[in-house]
Structure formats: structure tokens, C-alpha cells
Scaffold this motif. Structure first.
Motif, PDB file in Angstrom:
ATOM      1  N   ALA A 225       0.859  -1.197   0.000  1.00  0.00           N
ATOM      2  CA  ALA A 225       0.000   0.000   0.000  1.00  0.00           C
ATOM      3  C   ALA A 225       0.891   1.242   0.000  1.00  0.00           C
ATOM      4  N   CYS A 227       2.675   4.659   0.971  1.00  0.00           N
ATOM      5  CA  CYS A 227       3.212   5.087   2.262  1.00  0.00           C
ATOM      6  C   CYS A 227       2.352   6.199   2.866  1.00  0.00           C
ATOM      7  N   LYS A 228       2.042   6.052   4.171  1.00  0.00           N
ATOM      8  CA  LYS A 228       1.327   7.115   4.880  1.00  0.00           C
ATOM      9  C   LYS A 228       2.373   8.013   5.520  1.00  0.00           C
ATOM     10  N   VAL A 230       3.748  10.999   7.950  1.00  0.00           N
ATOM     11  CA  VAL A 230       3.460  11.624   9.234  1.00  0.00           C
ATOM     12  C   VAL A 230       4.362  12.851   9.342  1.00  0.00           C
ATOM     13  N   PRO A 235       5.809  12.901  15.867  1.00  0.00           N
ATOM     14  CA  PRO A 235       6.090  11.456  15.869  1.00  0.00           C
ATOM     15  C   PRO A 235       5.079  10.662  16.695  1.00  0.00           C
ATOM     16  N   ALA A 236       4.356  11.350  17.595  1.00  0.00           N
ATOM     17  CA  ALA A 236       3.343  10.625  18.391  1.00  0.00           C
ATOM     18  C   ALA A 236       2.297   9.998  17.474  1.00  0.00           C
ATOM     19  N   LEU A 238       2.862   8.789  14.539  1.00  0.00           N
ATOM     20  CA  LEU A 238       3.457   7.549  14.004  1.00  0.00           C
ATOM     21  C   LEU A 238       3.275   6.420  15.015  1.00  0.00           C
ATOM     22  N   LEU A 239       3.554   6.718  16.276  1.00  0.00           N
ATOM     23  CA  LEU A 239       3.428   5.681  17.307  1.00  0.00           C
ATOM     24  C   LEU A 239       1.974   5.228  17.435  1.00  0.00           C
ATOM     25  N   LEU A 241      -0.198   5.090  15.012  1.00  0.00           N
ATOM     26  CA  LEU A 241      -0.452   4.175  13.883  1.00  0.00           C
ATOM     27  C   LEU A 241       0.179   2.804  14.139  1.00  0.00           C
ATOM     28  N   LEU A 242       1.388   2.813  14.677  1.00  0.00           N
ATOM     29  CA  LEU A 242       2.081   1.545  14.922  1.00  0.00           C
ATOM     30  C   LEU A 242       1.382   0.737  16.022  1.00  0.00           C
ATOM     31  N   GLN A 243       0.799   1.479  16.996  1.00  0.00           N
ATOM     32  CA  GLN A 243       0.122   0.788  18.100  1.00  0.00           C
ATOM     33  C   GLN A 243      -1.266   0.313  17.709  1.00  0.00           C
ATOM     34  N   GLU A 245      -3.035   0.768  14.473  1.00  0.00           N
ATOM     35  CA  GLU A 245      -3.361   0.302  13.124  1.00  0.00           C
ATOM     36  C   GLU A 245      -2.553  -0.949  12.800  1.00  0.00           C
ATOM     37  N   ALA A 246      -1.208  -0.819  12.869  1.00  0.00           N
ATOM     38  CA  ALA A 246      -0.350  -1.965  12.537  1.00  0.00           C
ATOM     39  C   ALA A 246      -0.290  -2.953  13.697  1.00  0.00           C
ATOM     40  N   VAL A 248       2.032  -3.285  16.036  1.00  0.00           N
ATOM     41  CA  VAL A 248       3.350  -3.931  16.093  1.00  0.00           C
ATOM     42  C   VAL A 248       4.211  -3.421  17.256  1.00  0.00           C
ATOM     43  N   ILE A 249       3.744  -2.408  17.979  1.00  0.00           N
ATOM     44  CA  ILE A 249       4.492  -2.034  19.189  1.00  0.00           C
ATOM     45  C   ILE A 249       3.539  -2.047  20.388  1.00  0.00           C
TER      46      ILE A 249
ATOM     47  N   TYR B 282       5.910  -4.645   8.611  1.00  0.00           N
ATOM     48  CA  TYR B 282       5.727  -3.202   8.473  1.00  0.00           C
ATOM     49  C   TYR B 282       7.083  -2.521   8.387  1.00  0.00           C
ATOM     50  N   ALA B 298       7.887   1.378   2.178  1.00  0.00           N
ATOM     51  CA  ALA B 298       7.406   1.609   3.545  1.00  0.00           C
ATOM     52  C   ALA B 298       5.900   1.833   3.595  1.00  0.00           C
ATOM     53  N   GLN B 299       5.284   1.470   4.747  1.00  0.00           N
ATOM     54  CA  GLN B 299       3.870   1.781   4.975  1.00  0.00           C
ATOM     55  C   GLN B 299       3.738   3.144   5.641  1.00  0.00           C
ATOM     56  N   TYR B 300       4.745   3.481   6.469  1.00  0.00           N
ATOM     57  CA  TYR B 300       4.698   4.750   7.195  1.00  0.00           C
ATOM     58  C   TYR B 300       6.010   5.485   6.963  1.00  0.00           C
ATOM     59  N   GLY B 301       5.907   6.814   6.801  1.00  0.00           N
ATOM     60  CA  GLY B 301       7.117   7.569   6.527  1.00  0.00           C
ATOM     61  C   GLY B 301       7.141   8.910   7.220  1.00  0.00           C
ATOM     62  N   ALA B 316       8.594  10.712  22.344  1.00  0.00           N
ATOM     63  CA  ALA B 316       7.234  10.201  22.161  1.00  0.00           C
ATOM     64  C   ALA B 316       7.117   8.761  22.647  1.00  0.00           C
TER      65      ALA B 316
END
Lengths: 249, 322
Positions: A225, A227-228, A230, A235-236, A238-239, A241-243, A245-246, A248-249, B282, B298-301, B316
Motif C-alpha cells: 500500500a 506510504c502514509k 506523518v 512522531p506521536a 506515528l506511534l 499508527l504503529l500501536q 493500526e499496525a 506492532v508495538i 511493516y 514503507a507503509q509509514y514515513g 514520544a
């Protein structure tokens, strides 16, 4: 001591891979063919060993299983510095076929050290080196990142999870080499290119061996897909989305 | 008939990789309507061995033989091949890690069994037996038919989910006689770092490229990795320059990894680099060049200078870890 370096002829990594014949083969049109990157490093290390007169290495031979179309790759290996070459004149159908052909050659001609790259960048098999050694019933050491000859005996570094081991093994044996075996591939000098033209390439007809495997279809990886993005100051997000949506954290 | 799986141990312990292998073997056994036999070589206690049963191993063959204390591919291949014969295995599952790469091809020749290496999915078809594998360093996948009666599959690490299917596993101790003439590998010295997360095992990897500009700029990247429980990696120019150890080099000729999350900091994303990371679930890219190819993977950038983005990102992360 004589060294045999096994080389594979592969599409350059930056080549765009396309398929032909209903996705059953790789379209060879427009492909830039090169020595498999690991084999190039392996050849470089073999030549470095030979350059050191105390190593007792008498010669470095390259072997390739392939058709006449691979000649430029063999000449390149000779230009880099191999003394001579052997080409088993056959289409390299699969790892089993290739390993069986090389083992057959080694049975007739004596080599103490046989070097193979750990993987080829086309089929990513990581199997030919180990198969050659088992066909010959000789030891093999895999994931080798350094070879030295000390008092006529090879001393290897084997990479293990989270570390390395110093390994001794009697000749003849197969060294399956990886990153670290040489710093950078040796580049052919003009003199080497000139000399390569007159170096011997021995042509050997294959023995009858049935391949064990066959690629019946190639496919491209699923497209990712878009790239989204941010904002760099947030950067919050991004975190988040990672928490959420993905996950993974 | 059975499916045989070789489960490596690390100082007597299994890890996620071992359970992925058993889960995968169990998946194949279901397709073939047969059972799973796991082979363990080395000193592993009964409690640890029985954990393999959680993922579907019906039988565990525990080989504890001092002669096999050192990995000698010839000796290991002979022992596993013999067990495979006794268990009437039709499929043998091995990891595609360094140990697997050392022993799978030797077992192949012993048993006249074709190899499908680096598989990441269950077989696509049983007749003809067809597996799905990565080729062209990740820029393509192949459907590979294995024609031999016995098939060997090496499983790419982190590519198959753990599936718990608990069974009561029986443990059988075996002390095979190893032909001494096969034991040729002598290990003189071992150097091991402990306490660090292995790059190939890590769920999260934070990786730096030339955009980091100097080896002196690594502390924030390492701090981010520590906060996330991640391993650190780097691109090839970085390891070639000696900024980071070559064990960290991730890419075509370095380590091929498949973490859940790969954070690429200051990495442009050359084809050779993508070859090593394209199986990551990811990918996050932080790069000052908005046209860098890494953003296509990448999915996120985040477009920005690594040295400015990393401190903010660290703050953060600290905030959410509170």
C-alpha cells in the motif's frame, strides 16, 4: 593446494525481473548477467590466499555449470585473476543437477579446497555447496566469513548466532562462504582482461542426472500500500499508527 | 508416513524459531493426514522438550550424544537421515538459518530428497508437491515442484505464525552410534556476545544508513532500539565504512530478516537493501529525501533529518511507555 571456486551466472540485482512463457521462466531479454555476488567475494578471497606465497596455494580454478551464454561471466572471473576455468556444458536445471555435475568433476580432478557462495541471488537456494560435499563424502563448513591458511592447514571463521567460532577441518573440504569472506570484490584490471582471453576454459559434457525440482510458475510480490506520511514534528502520530493500526508495538 | 522436523536448541532452550518450525510441520502433517516427529540434538531437559507438543509434535526424539556437541554438518546429516528413514518421513522441515543451510543439502543427497529452501507458506499443492518460495532476492516468488518421494523444506525465519495445537507428546531418548570418520569439524575457539537481541530473532529492528552521517550519531538510534526492545541493524555502506559491525549489515549479501517492524533511519532503500528487508511486515522510513525509494517499500514515513526526528521520536516513545 589447489582451490576450486564455484561460480553462478545471475541477473544483476538492479535488473528489473520480468517473466516469459506464461510466467514459467525469467525473461532473459535485456538482463545484465553477473557473477553471483557471494561467488565473486569467494573468488576474491581465493585469489588473496594465492597471492600470499606462504599459503602454498598453487592455483585457483573456477567452475560453472551453464551454456555458452555464460562465457562472458567465466571470462570475467578469469580477468579478475582465476588461472583457468571449467564449464560443464549444460543448462543448470536445479541445485541437485549443478551439485552433481561439480562433484563429478572434483572426483576426476584433485582440489583440496572447494569454495561456494552461501546463496545465489537468483534462486536463493543455499544448497549447492552442501550437496557437493555430500556427493563427495567430504566435510563442509557453512557460514564461513574468513579463511586463512596457517602452516598448510585451513583455519576458518564460522558465523553462529550472536558470535563466531574458529574452526579447523582437514582437506579436502567445501567452504560455503558468506559476507565478510572478502571486503570488496576484486575488479579486473586491463592486464587481467587481456590475459583472460588466452586462459584455458575446459569444456566438459554433463553426466546424466535428473533434476529434483522445477519452477512451474513465477509471480511478483503483492504490491505494498502507498506510504502514509506523518509530520516530522508529530512522531506521536506515528506511534499511534504503529500501536493501533499496525499493532506492532 | 510422518513429517519430521529438526528443532535446534540454544544452550538447551528452544526459541520462537523452533516453535514456528513445529507449527509449520503440523500444518503439513494435517494436509497429509499424518503425524509430526520432532528431532532434538543436544542436552535439552524433558520440560523443555515437551513444549514442542504445544505446537503439535506427537513424538519427540531426543538425541543426547557428546559426539554431537559441535555442529558437524556431515555427522548431523547422517543422524537426521537415519531417523528420517526409521520414522518413514515423507517431508522433513528444517530452519533456513545457518544450521539448516549447513545440514539440509547434505540430508538431501543422503535421502535423494529434493529441497525447497526458504519457504514461507504451506505447500500450494500436494500432487505435484508444490511449494512457494522467495527468489530473485525478494523481487519474485516461485512455485517450485519437488519431484522426489521425500521432500525437504527449509522454513524462512519469522515467516510462519505460531499455532498452538497441544498434543501429548511422547519423548523417546536415542543415543545413535555416530561414525567417527564423519566427525571432522574441530572448534578451536568460540566468541559469543550475550544479552543482546539477535537481529534474525528480533520482532522490531531499528536500522541506520548513510543518512546518519557519522558513527558518532548512533547513540539516539541505539536508545530508540533499547526503548522498543529492538535489535539494531545497518545498511551496507555503513558496515563497509566500519561505522557498525558487519553482523548488523542487512540486505542482499548481509542478513535477510523478516521482523514485524523495521524502522529504516537515513536509508535510501537501494534494491540490494530492500532484498534483505522486504519480508518485514511493516516498514517505517525516516529520510530527508521525500523521493527516496525506501518510501515505496514503507507503509509509514517521516520526511525529515534523522538527527532531528530521532530525539522527538524517543521522547514520544518514552511518553507512551510511561
Amino acid at each position: 593446494m589447489k582451490i576450486l571456486v564455484c561460480i553462478s551466472n545471475v541477473p544483476d540485482t538492479t535488473t528489473k525481473i520480468k517473466f516469459a512463457e506464461g510466467n514459467t521462466s525469467i525473461d532473459t531479454a535485456g538482463i545484465q548477467w553477473v557473477i553471483n555476488p557471494w561467488d565473486e567475494l569467494s573468488l576474491t578471497r581465493a585469489l588473496e590466499l594465492k597471492d600470499d606465497v606462504t599459503s602454498g596455494i598453487k592455483s585457483v580454478t573456477v567452475i560453472h555449470v551453464g551454456t555458452a551464454a555464460s562465457e562472458p561471466t567465466i571470462r570475467k572471473a578469469l580477468a579478475i585473476g582465476a588461472d583457468d576455468a571449467i564449464r560443464v556444458n549444460a543448462i543448470s536445471s536445479d541445485a541437485w543437477f549443478v551439485a552433481a555435475q561439480i562433484a563429478e568433476v572434483v572426483k576426476k580432478e584433485q582440489f583440496e579446497l572447494i569454495m561456494c557462495g552461501i546463496e545465489s541471488s537468483d534462486y536463493n537456494g543455499s544448497i549447492v555447496g552442501g550437496m557437493i560435499s555430500e556427493f563427495l563424502g567430504i566435510p563442509s563448513v557453512s557460514a564461513v566469513s574468513d579463511i586463512k591458511i596457517e602452516n598448510g592447514q585451513p583455519v576458518l571463521i564460522r558465523e553462529i548466532d550472536g558470535g563466531k567460532e574458529v574452526v579447523n577441518v582437514p582437506v579436502p573440504f567445501v567452504a560455503i562462504v558468506q559476507k565478510g569472506i572478502a571486503k570488496e570484490p576484486r575488479i579486473a584490471a586491463m592486464r587481467g582482461i587481456m590475459m583472460a582471453r588466452s586462459k584455458p576454459v575446459k569444456l566438459i559434457e554433463p553426466v546424466a542426472v535428473d533434476p529434483m525440482t522445477q519452477v512451474v510458475e513465477f509471480e511478483k510480490p503483492a504490491p505494498r500500500a502507498a506510504c502514509k506520511f506523518v509530520d516530522a514534528d508529530n512522531p506521536a502520530q506515528l506511534l499511534d499508527l504503529l500501536q493501533n493500526e499496525a499493532k506492532v508495538i | 508416513m510422518s513429517v519430521l522436523v529438526y528443532t535446534e536448541n540454544w544452550d538447551g532452550k528452544f526459541k520462537k524459531l523452533s516453535f514456528e518450525l513445529v507449527s509449520y510441520a503440523t500444518g503439513i502433517a494435517k494436509m497429509l493426514n499424518t503425524t509430526v516427529t520432532a528431532v532434538s540434538i543436544g542436552r535439552v531437559d524433558e520440560g523443555e522438550l515437551s513444549r514442542l507438543g504445544n505446537y503439535g509434535a506427537n513424538k519427540i526424539i531426543n538425541v543426547n550424544n557428546e559426539q554431537l556437541a559441535v555442529l558437524d554438518s556431515q555427522a548431523y546429516a547422517s543422524v537426521i537421515s537415519e531417523i528420517s528413514g526409521k520414522e518413514n518421513a515423507s517431508v522433513i522441515v528444517i530452519s533456513n538459518n545457518n544450521t539448516g543451510k549447513a545440514i539440509a543439502p547434505r540430508i538431501s543427497v543422503r535421502l535423494k530428497a529434493g529441497v525447497g529452501s526458504g519457504v514461507s507458506r504451506l505447500p500450494l499443492n500436494l500432487n505435484p508437491f508444490t511449494v512457494y518460495k522467495r527468489v530473485c532476492s525478494g523481487s519474485a516468488f516461485a512455485h517450485l515442484v519437488i519431484k522426489s518421494d521425500v521432500k525437504i523444506l527449509t522454513l524462512a525465519q519469522n515467516s510462519y505464525d505460531l499455532i498452538e495445537t497441544p498434543v501429548n507428546a511422547t519423548i523417546e531418548n536415542l543415543n545413535p552410534v555416530v561414525d567417527g570418520s564423519l566427525l571432522k569439524t574441530v572448534v578451536k575457539n568460540v566468541q559469543k556476545q550475550s544479552g543482546r537481541i539477535l537481529l534474525t530473532d528480533a520482532d522490531i529492528v531499528v536500522s541506520g544508513g548513510r543518512g546518519m552521517k557519522s558513527p558518532d550519531n548512533w547513540p539516539p538510534l541505539v536508545e530508540l532500539a533499547t526503548l522498543l526492545g529492538a535489535a539494531t541493524a545497518c545498511s551496507r555502506p555503513v558496515s563497509d565504512e566500519g561505522w557498525r559491525p558487519h553482523e548488523e549489515h542487512t540486505g542482499q549479501t548481509g542478513k535477510i530478516i523478516a521482523p514485524n517492524l523495521y524502522i529504516a533511519v537515513g536509508i535510501s532503500g537501494a534494491t540490494q537493501h530492500l532484498a534483505g528487508i522486504s519480508s518485514s511486515k511493516y516498514i517505517v522510513a525516516i529520510n530527508s529525501d521525500k523521493d527516496a525509494p525506501i518510501f515505496e517499500a514503507a507503509q509509514y514515513g517521516i520526511v525529515g533529518d534523522a538527527m532531528k526526528v530521532l530525539p522527538k521520536l524517543i521522547e514520544a516513545v518514552k511518553e507512551i511507555k510511561k
